[in-house]
Design an enzyme around this catalytic site. Structure first.
Site, PDB file in Angstrom:
ATOM      1  N   GLY A  10     -18.935 -11.515 -20.614  1.00 30.85           N
ATOM      2  CA  GLY A  10     -18.908 -10.290 -22.019  1.00 30.85           C
ATOM      3  C   GLY A  10     -18.360 -10.937 -23.259  1.00 30.85           C
ATOM      4  O   GLY A  10     -18.623 -12.069 -23.969  1.00 30.85           O
ATOM      5  N   GLY A  13     -15.650 -13.588 -23.293  1.00 31.87           N
ATOM      6  CA  GLY A  13     -16.383 -14.692 -23.127  1.00 31.87           C
ATOM      7  C   GLY A  13     -17.517 -15.643 -23.474  1.00 31.87           C
ATOM      8  O   GLY A  13     -17.718 -17.155 -24.239  1.00 31.87           O
ATOM      9  N   HIS A 233      -7.724   7.322 -22.194  1.00 29.40           N
ATOM     10  CA  HIS A 233      -8.358   8.393 -23.154  1.00 29.40           C
ATOM     11  C   HIS A 233      -8.368   9.847 -22.993  1.00 29.40           C
ATOM     12  O   HIS A 233      -9.241  10.878 -21.875  1.00 29.40           O
ATOM     13  CB  HIS A 233      -9.947   7.498 -22.868  1.00 29.40           C
ATOM     14  CG  HIS A 233     -10.709   7.481 -24.446  1.00 29.40           C
ATOM     15  ND1 HIS A 233     -11.326   8.923 -25.232  1.00 29.40           N
ATOM     16  CD2 HIS A 233     -11.419   6.976 -25.436  1.00 29.40           C
ATOM     17  CE1 HIS A 233     -11.804   8.363 -26.058  1.00 29.40           C
ATOM     18  NE2 HIS A 233     -11.515   7.264 -26.208  1.00 29.40           N
ATOM     19  N   ARG A 282      -4.550   7.631 -29.179  1.00 34.30           N
ATOM     20  CA  ARG A 282      -4.700   8.255 -27.181  1.00 34.30           C
ATOM     21  C   ARG A 282      -3.687   8.662 -26.740  1.00 34.30           C
ATOM     22  O   ARG A 282      -3.615   9.799 -25.800  1.00 34.30           O
ATOM     23  CB  ARG A 282      -5.733   6.816 -26.747  1.00 34.30           C
ATOM     24  CG  ARG A 282      -7.136   6.535 -27.843  1.00 34.30           C
ATOM     25  CD  ARG A 282      -7.996   6.074 -27.261  1.00 34.30           C
ATOM     26  NE  ARG A 282      -8.938   5.314 -28.215  1.00 34.30           N
ATOM     27  CZ  ARG A 282      -9.183   4.193 -27.833  1.00 34.30           C
ATOM     28  NH1 ARG A 282      -9.923   3.745 -27.105  1.00 34.30           N
ATOM     29  NH2 ARG A 282     -11.459   4.179 -28.771  1.00 34.30           N
ATOM     30  N   GLU A 363      -9.688  -8.212 -22.300  1.00 34.69           N
ATOM     31  CA  GLU A 363      -8.959  -7.479 -22.020  1.00 34.69           C
ATOM     32  C   GLU A 363      -8.239  -7.314 -20.594  1.00 34.69           C
ATOM     33  O   GLU A 363      -6.504  -7.171 -20.313  1.00 34.69           O
ATOM     34  CB  GLU A 363     -10.051  -6.200 -21.399  1.00 34.69           C
ATOM     35  CG  GLU A 363      -9.027  -5.039 -20.785  1.00 34.69           C
ATOM     36  CD  GLU A 363      -9.710  -3.478 -20.952  1.00 34.69           C
ATOM     37  OE1 GLU A 363      -9.459  -2.639 -20.083  1.00 34.69           O
ATOM     38  OE2 GLU A 363     -11.196  -3.705 -20.899  1.00 34.69           O
ATOM     39  N   SER A 378      -9.883  -3.345 -30.061  1.00 38.00           N
ATOM     40  CA  SER A 378     -10.055  -4.089 -28.758  1.00 38.00           C
ATOM     41  C   SER A 378     -11.174  -5.645 -28.428  1.00 38.00           C
ATOM     42  O   SER A 378     -11.621  -6.179 -28.416  1.00 38.00           O
ATOM     43  CB  SER A 378     -10.293  -2.915 -27.593  1.00 38.00           C
ATOM     44  OG  SER A 378     -11.708  -2.497 -27.623  1.00 38.00           O
ATOM     45  N   LEU A 379     -12.408  -4.014 -29.293  1.00 35.96           N
ATOM     46  CA  LEU A 379     -13.401  -5.507 -29.342  1.00 35.96           C
ATOM     47  C   LEU A 379     -12.811  -6.232 -30.376  1.00 35.96           C
ATOM     48  O   LEU A 379     -12.973  -7.456 -30.260  1.00 35.96           O
ATOM     49  CB  LEU A 379     -14.378  -4.481 -30.501  1.00 35.96           C
ATOM     50  CG  LEU A 379     -15.344  -3.589 -29.519  1.00 35.96           C
ATOM     51  CD1 LEU A 379     -16.735  -3.387 -29.913  1.00 35.96           C
ATOM     52  CD2 LEU A 379     -16.089  -4.583 -28.087  1.00 35.96           C
TER      53      LEU A 379
END
Length: 546
Positions: A10, A13, A233, A282, A363, A378-379
């Site tokens: 992903g 990686g 979420h 959240r 993650e 997160s990104l």
């Protein structure tokens, strides 16, 4: 030339592999599927960076403070500072690689509001930001594949790490084409395997990210961290296959949460927290929804069809396809669902675990988010952590020179273990046990927990773990599906024990029997495994939080 084994293809990686190539190292990128099928492509909302394209006088210091505050101040300040300071350059790099971001009229990247943020700083590509970033990174990776600096190995599943005396020498994999186990040695191993979705059955994430790697490494002596912090979420819809995410972009564009009472709408988030109530962090939104005990609705219809189709067309299409809802006219029935895992492999500032030469990124590594993650971080962490790990590996001295221990006896034992599972006469099948585990986790590790429920969950998973070596393998499934169950069970038990040990409420960890936040627990939870014992401690010395 150093060889780096990267497990998972992903965003984290891919970034690790590309950065290794930039630094003159060879990356062997191993995964069961192509990058285009990684969970990263599902990331809808966006990626944070202080660009201040909205003229709100946003500053990096504000991004740092929002991140620390959202994580209830148990994420390391040095780590968070590095993440936020690097964000603008990371956005520029992704642009240069060809990531197609949504633009404002003057051509600059658009930015919108996400929960817990003091300014509009989330950059996005419609509701497919992850897909756009993956596409750009794949093209850059292919450039290095032609040069021999990145080698891809697909249809290959992680089995275990090659560890001897606290040093990692590579990893063992199941090769689906050859139908056998094989060892790959390397100067360093980087785990980029995502979160732990299979623990909970239906979630917003991919079932490819099942938590097995973390559980198996835990059984091999790798420390885990903050497993009790699981982000729900607040806005998802249930379909036959999974929970589908209604991106925070809907609320960022002005969407409003409400429930109905006596025929009237009650905008409970706004009533409790003011005009920005729908964009609270959240954990706050999910917990408040849970406390109402009612069906919650999300309304965006008042935005008008033109704006909906311009700003959140993917949400319109998703609701129409899976629920037959026209969100330009109807509200969306939403419910909280497991979405992101702040906990994972414990890593230091270089993203190295307590095992030498074994790193973790994305993650599956617990570092930047503390007790709760901000949307859009997160990104950013996926890209940044990959860069950090690659840099650390390039600068590290070889731990073992040219001598690699002989792992052939362990390999033979692993092969025998696979065969034994298919020959087992146990009345318990792997499929049955995996389904039972997800039921236990949903029941005992939900939005609100208590000691009695956690203790029951620990007893239930302990029983399943005790029988895991005698389970009957399902011959219709790949061996990975079968042998991975023990690691997943170990991870589930570790998460329940971690949650029981934190006797307070903080961020995404809510204890109805311990409703206050306690200063004594103002540190990360570390859990380790030794001779069958699960041992927890608080990281008071800051080894993983500096």
């Amino acid at each position: 030339m150093k060889q780096v084994l990267v497990v998972g293809s992903g965003i984290s990686g891919l970034t690790t592999s590309i950065e290794c190539a930039y630094r003159g190292m060879k990356a062997v990128l191993v995964s069961p599927f192509p990058s285009e099928r990684a969970q990263s492509v599902l990331a809808a909302g966006g990626i944070n960076a202080v660009l201040d394209h909205k003229g709100e006088q946003d500053r990096v210091e504000s991004h740092i403070e929002d991140t620390l505050k959202g994580g209830c101040y148990i994420a390391g300040e040095k780590a968070v500072t590095g993440l936020c300071e690097a964000a603008p350059e990371i956005l520029a790099w992704l642009e240069r690689l060809g990531t197609v971001f949504t633009r404002i009229d003057d051509g600059r990247i658009d930015q919108r509001a996400f929960g817990g943020q003091s300014h509009r700083r989330t950059c996005y590509a419609g509701a497919s930001t992850g897909k756009q970033i993956v596409t750009a990174l794949v093209m850059e990776a292919r450039r290095f594949e032609t040069q021999g600096l990145i080698e891809r190995r697909l249809w290959t599943d992680f089995h275990s790490a090659l560890i001897r005396d606290g040093v990692c020498y590579g990893a063992r994999f199941y090769n689906e084409a050859a139908r056998t186990l094989e060892d790959i040695t390397a100067d360093a191993v980087v785990m980029a395997v995502g979160g732990q979705n299979t623990l909970f059955g239906k979630t917003t994430g991919s079932t490819q990210c099942d938590g097995y790697a973390a559980g198996k490494l835990f059984l091999q002596g790798v420390e885990l961290k903050n497993l009790e912090f699981i982000q729900y979420h607040p806005t998802t819809i249930l379909t036959g296959q999974k929970k589908m995410l209604i991106s925070e972009a809907a609320r960022g564009e002005g969407g409003r949460l409400y429930y109905e009472e006596n025929g009237d709408r009650v905008y409970f988030m706004e009533d409790k927290f003011g005009e920005k109530g729908n964009l609270m962090p959240r954990d706050v939104v999910s917990r408040t929804m849970y406390e109402t005990g009612r069906q919650i609705w999300l309304d965006v219809s008042f935005l008008g069809k033109k704006k909906i189709m311009e700003r959140i067309p993917e949400i319109y299409e998703l609701c129409l396809k899976y629920r037959g809802l026209d969100i330009t006219k109807e509200s969306i029935p939403v419910e909280p669902s497991v979405h992101f895992f702040m906990g994972g492999l414990a890593v230091d500032l270089k993203h190295e675990t307590n095992i030498k030469n074994l790193y973790a990124v994305g993650e599956c590594a617990s570092m930047y988010h503390g007790a709760n993650r901000l949307g859009g971080n997160s990104l950013l962490a996926a890209v940044y952590s990959g860069r950090v790990a690659a840099k650390a590996i390039s600068e590290a001295e070889p731990a073992y020179g040219a001598v690699v221990p002989d792992f052939s006896s362990e390999l033979k034992e692993s092969v025998c273990g696979l065969q034994a599972g298919f020959e087992s006469k146990s009345r318990y099948s792997v499929v049955y046990v995996r389904n039972m585990l997800s039921e236990f986790m949903q029941k005992h590790m939900g939005i609100v927990r208590d000691e009695a429920g956690l203790e029951q969950g620990i007893r239930d998973t302990s029983f399943l773990l005790d029988i895991s070596d005698q389970l009957k393998y399902d011959s219709s499934e790949l061996p990975y599906f079968n042998y991975s169950v023990k690691g997943i069970l170990a991870l589930g038990k570790a998460a329940l024990i971690s949650a029981k040990s934190r006797q307070e409420t903080r961020g995404a960890h809510v204890r109805r029997d311990c409703p206050e936040t306690r200063e004594a627990y103002g540190a990360a939870t570390i859990i380790s495994y030794s001779d069958g014992a699960f041992l927890t401690r608080l990281d008071k010395e800051g080894r993983y939080e500096s």
